[in-house]
Design an enzyme around this catalytic site. Structure first.
Site, PDB file in Angstrom:
ATOM      1  N   ASP A  87       0.809  -1.212   0.000  1.00  0.00           N
ATOM      2  CA  ASP A  87       0.000   0.000   0.000  1.00  0.00           C
ATOM      3  C   ASP A  87       0.843   1.263   0.000  1.00  0.00           C
ATOM      4  OD1 ASP A  87      -2.735  -0.462  -0.023  1.00  0.00           O
ATOM      5  OD2 ASP A  87      -2.756  -1.127   2.054  1.00  0.00           O
TER       6      ASP A  87
HETATM    7  C1  GLC Z   1      -1.875  -3.803   5.214  1.00  0.00           C
HETATM    8  C2  GLC Z   1      -3.055  -3.874   4.281  1.00  0.00           C
HETATM    9  C3  GLC Z   1      -2.789  -4.774   3.102  1.00  0.00           C
HETATM   10  C4  GLC Z   1      -1.483  -4.426   2.460  1.00  0.00           C
HETATM   11  C5  GLC Z   1      -0.354  -4.415   3.461  1.00  0.00           C
HETATM   12  C6  GLC Z   1       0.958  -3.966   2.874  1.00  0.00           C
HETATM   13  O1  GLC Z   1      -1.755  -4.999   5.902  1.00  0.00           O
HETATM   14  O2  GLC Z   1      -4.204  -4.318   4.957  1.00  0.00           O
HETATM   15  O3  GLC Z   1      -3.824  -4.665   2.180  1.00  0.00           O
HETATM   16  O4  GLC Z   1      -1.235  -5.375   1.452  1.00  0.00           O
HETATM   17  O5  GLC Z   1      -0.675  -3.541   4.516  1.00  0.00           O
HETATM   18  O6  GLC Z   1       0.984  -2.615   2.597  1.00  0.00           O
HETATM   19  C1  GLC Z   2      -0.669   2.489   5.726  1.00  0.00           C
HETATM   20  C2  GLC Z   2       0.050   1.286   6.266  1.00  0.00           C
HETATM   21  C3  GLC Z   2      -0.271   0.059   5.498  1.00  0.00           C
HETATM   22  C4  GLC Z   2      -1.758  -0.076   5.371  1.00  0.00           C
HETATM   23  C5  GLC Z   2      -2.399   1.203   4.822  1.00  0.00           C
HETATM   24  C6  GLC Z   2      -3.888   1.060   4.804  1.00  0.00           C
HETATM   25  O1  GLC Z   2      -0.231   2.770   4.446  1.00  0.00           O
HETATM   26  O2  GLC Z   2       1.438   1.469   6.267  1.00  0.00           O
HETATM   27  O3  GLC Z   2       0.286  -1.066   6.134  1.00  0.00           O
HETATM   28  O4  GLC Z   2      -2.051  -1.109   4.506  1.00  0.00           O
HETATM   29  O5  GLC Z   2      -2.042   2.289   5.623  1.00  0.00           O
HETATM   30  O6  GLC Z   2      -4.555   2.185   4.402  1.00  0.00           O
END
Ligand code: GLC
Ligand code: GLC
Length: 816
Positions: free
Chosen positions: A487
């Site tokens: 993300d």
């Molecule tokens: C969080 C989110 C997931 C994403 C991950 C890595 O766990 O829920 O959707 O893949 O972060 O950024």
């Molecule tokens: C932030 C976190 C990530 C998560 C995302 C969800 O980017 O670092 O882990 O998946 O928020 O919105």
């Protein structure tokens, strides 16, 4: 140091002191009503949606931690001056002569004692009903008579948890309750548009009550000094506006050795629109009466608990492990599966790190959660798949999140995460392999929740597949969009404004930033799509899919290899990310794990090289970090990944979710020793005696463990709701222990440490039970010499779907 121990026979974790390094919680409920429950009785509950229908209030980020729960205050009149204490330790932090909290499958039990008065509380959500039950027993263990005053306490949330903690100019005027004998009803907003209320009841006559918080606590007191309890007298306050609570007072006389049991029920009730009122201003209590009639006695509560235990016994009976390594066996056999159920139910919405108001169900997250859940309740996985698919857009992209209550896509986040579509194929393939139910492909499913746009689930899969095929960049690799699985890799975001969302901002839509990870996911799931096509008579489509997978593999080989490992991406200027040419972020875990898992480079030595590099550059004592070197500065062209301090979260934290991809990759290469090593490093049970550093519950995975660049390397955060649960269960059950559902049946393909000499797995699969004993006296890491089924030699490594409701004994002999 340890703060408890596993009781494997009871399937419980037993916490032996209340001051754990963080609240160690459990989840109550597995259908529509849920509670979060900490080892000191903290937490809250909600009906279906933690944001919209929250019954009790919880204070996130409070000091002291873990404020709000289902509290019982005791006032022991036999002790001089009246001894006031809280048997769950918090909120008074009472000195206890004895304390224990057992977190089990869907229930928790707190037992404690002080000055010869013993207390026990067992809390759970019964199957099929929308309530929490708290069965409380007081026992006089002293040799004098005891006069006890017990005060219950919960604080109602005004339903919408977000408004509840922000809109005080309204909230402080709308709170309403009704009191009827031992039943306290919370009916805020019922007079207008709501047709539901909460009830907090006890099964005995009471000696007083309070429903106004200020009266109960005193305006300047905390939960640790409730005025009413210290006064020893309820005030019978009736909340009107301000903050409604529920407190009962029960006077109990206990002779030496005597016990008394009370059943408290906290329920959610609904009425039909035209049956809301008994008379003007008086709510229709029929649904509450029906609910409470079921749980009016300790025996009835016990029966409901027994039914819940039976339910979990049956569920976990679908996959069991027996092995010398008890830590692995208890995690794979009990806790990992339990956590898979919780992540399936919650997605990423409500935990002690997810406030329940931010995120609903994630498209990518829920599809991955299915992988660890589908063997438990396949019918629910099926329904979930159809819900998720209904939030897909006609072009194959998808709403990134949707709300559990309405099942509608979430507009605030929107779409554009270009890995999302592929996870649907991944989830559906897992479902079909588990069940053999190809019929799901013919289900009519809306696009964008619009019935008029409905088409078969198969068409949804095709749109997913095609979306990736048609959204590629200059190197023939998939465009990343707002982000892929990571993300925080926001390559089109270019954000300079504080507070702007990295996920939804696109200041520079380059149309060229590409993801090697999405390419690898495509190469992993594409063949499953092709297989589904072939098995449903769509041969042309299968060929088309195989071609697309082949050309994507070529693109990865030509443009995704950096010499020693797989690249991670190309940025909006076409510059490499995750390359030796970069100053920071030279190597990333995700593309390497996933590419090897997908089989890329297995024949030309690249896969081996990639995993060697992962080991050399990313491995630590506590797991594999996401990237190295950590980004020291903020890079506008990379986005959120470079916003975190080095060693945390996506910036070189041990982001556990992707570690099993490396584990599985190692099994693809036949490395049982290394696969198991990567499995154990992030597995909480192996770090139980390191709880002061790890801090999170030793029975569940955490999303992140601080990486080697962080001050607190080894400290975990964000326990419970993480894709780690599903993926580690896949890695241990399917790839290490090697019992893997495939389209034709159950494939046996263990890849274990050479020191693991034998183990057994039982597996319920498509209507039969497989009792599988693996003999590795040869001490190999991979390779099967022979298999017998019910005493007869068996050719090949795939067991058919017997479907005969019988037990089949399978003996697997490993060796060369
Ligand atoms: C969080 C989110 C997931 C994403 C991950 C890595 O766990 O829920 O959707 O893949 O972060 O950024
Ligand atoms: C932030 C976190 C990530 C998560 C995302 C969800 O980017 O670092 O882990 O998946 O928020 O919105």
């Amino acid at each position: 140091m340890q703060y408890g121990y596993f009781d494997d026979n009871a399937r419980e974790y037993v916490i032996t002191r209340p001051d754990t390094p963080y609240p160690w919680i459990n989840y109550l409920g597995c259908e529509n009503f849920y509670g979060l429950f900490s080892n000191t009785s903290g937490g809250y509950c909600f009906y279906r949606d933690a944001r919209m229908l929250r019954l009790t209030r919880y204070r996130y980020n409070n000091v002291p931690a873990d404020a709000g729960g289902r509290y019982f205050y005791l006032r022991d009149g036999s002790v001089c001056g009246g001894d006031v204490w809280t048997p769950s330790w918090m909120p008074m932090k009472s000195a206890l002569d004895r304390y224990e909290c057992r977190h089990g499958m869907g229930y928790s039990r707190i037992s404690s004692a002080r000055n010869g008065l013993a207390f026990s509380q067992i809390s759970f959500v019964p199957l099929h009903d929308t309530c929490e039950i708290h069965k409380v027993t007081l026992t006089n263990e002293s040799n004098v008579d005891k006069r006890i005053d017990m005060f219950s306490f919960i604080e109602f949330c005004l339903w919408n948890a977000n408004d509840d903690m922000t809109n005080f100019q309204r909230n402080f005027s709308i709170g309403e309750v009704e009191i009827d004998g031992s039943r306290i009803y919370h009916k805020t907003e019922y007079r207008e548009r709501r047709n539901h209320y909460a009830v907090w009841a006890v099964n005995v006559p009471i000696d007083g009550f309070d429903t106004d918080r200020q009266t109960f606590l005193g305006l300047y007191n905390g939960f640790d000094h409730p005025q009413v309890v210290f006064d020893g007298e309820s005030k019978n306050s009736v909340a009107s506006g301000w903050a409604p609570i529920g407190s009962h007072r029960i006077k109990a006389k206990l002779a030496p050795g005597e016990s008394k049991t009370f059943v408290f029920v906290l329920g959610y009730c609904e009425n039909h629109e035209d049956q809301k009122w008994e008379k003007q201003g008086v709510i229709n209590k029929k649904p509450a009466n029906n609910l409470l009639a079921k749980y009016g006695t300790p025996d009835a509560a016990d029966e409901a608990l027994a039914a819940l235990n039976e339910y979990w016994k049956t569920l976990l009976g679908r996959f069991t492990v027996d092995a010398e390594d008890k830590k692995m066996a208890r995690m794979a056999g009990i806790w990992n599966q339990y956590q898979c159920m919780v992540t399936f139910n919650m997605s990423r919405s409500a935990s002690y790190f997810e406030s329940g108001i931010g995120r609903g169900m994630g498209f990518r997250d829920s599809n991955q959660d299915l992988l660890g859940f589908v063997h438990l309740v396949p019918e629910r996985a099926r329904a979930r798949i159809l819900d998720i698919a209904a939030t897909q857009f006609p072009d194959g992209s998808a709403y990134h999140q949707y709300q559990p209550l309405t099942k509608r896509g979430n507009n605030e986040v929107g779409s554009g995460f270009n890995d999302d579509p592929l996870w649907l194929i991944c989830g559906v393939a897992a479902y079909i392999k588990e069940t053999g139910d190809y019929g799901i492909l013919d289900e009519k499913v809306p696009f964008d929740n619009n019935e008029a746009l409905a088409d078969t689930l198969f068409v949804h899969l095709k749109r997913s597949f095609d979306y990736t095929v048609t959204h590629t960049g200059p190197h023939g690799l998939p465009l990343i969009g707002r982000a892929d699985w990571n993300d925080c890799l926001n390559l089109n975001c270019f954000s300079k404004t504080p507070g702007e969302s990295f996920q939804t901002t696109a200041n520079f839509e380059s149309g060229i930033a590409e993801s090697v990870l999405i390419a690898a996911i495509f190469v992993f799931t594409g063949p499953e799509y092709a297989e589904i096509c072939r098995r449903t008579g769509r041969n042309d489509e299968a060929q088309y899919a195989e071609k697309a997978v082949a050309s994507m593999t070529e693109a990865v080989n030509n443009h995704g290899w950096d010499g020693g490992w797989f690249l991670r991406a190309y940025d909006a200027h076409g510059k490499k990310i995750g390359s030796k040419e970069c100053e920071d972020g030279k190597i990333f875990i995700e593309s390497n794990g996933f590419a090897v898992m997908a089989g890329i480079g297995v024949n030309d030595g690249r896969a081996q090289k990639a995993l060697d590099s992962v080991k050399e550059h990313l491995d630590t004592k506590y797991g594999i970090v996401l990237l190295q070197p950590a980004y020291k500065d903020y890079h506008i062209e990379l986005g959120e990944v470079s916003s975190y301090p080095p060693g945390y979260k996506e910036n070189a934290g041990i982001f556990c979710h992707n570690n099993p991809w490396v584990t599985i990759g190692e099994t693809v290469l036949g490395h049982g020793n290394r696969a198991f090593e990567t499995y154990t490093k992030i597995c909480p049970a192996y770090r139980e005696d390191d709880s002061d550093l790890r801090r999170m519950e030793p029975y569940v995975y955490a999303q992140m463990v601080a990486g080697k660049d962080a001050v607190n390397h080894g400290e975990a955060k964000n326990s419970w709701l993480t894709g780690t649960a599903a993926w580690t269960f896949v890695s241990i059950s399917q790839y290490i222990l090697g019992v893997r559902p495939v389209f034709d049946g159950l494939l046996l393909d263990p890849c274990i440490p050479s020191s693991m000499k034998n183990y057994t797995v039982t597996r319920r699969f498509r209507g039969a039970d497989y009792h599988i004993t693996v003999d590795n006296s040869a001490g190999v890491e991979k390779g099967i010499k022979s298999i017998t089924v019910d005493g007869n030699p068996h050719d090949g490594t795939v067991l058919p779907a017997f479907g005969d409701n019988k037990v089949h004994n399978v003996i697997v002999t490993m060796g060369k």
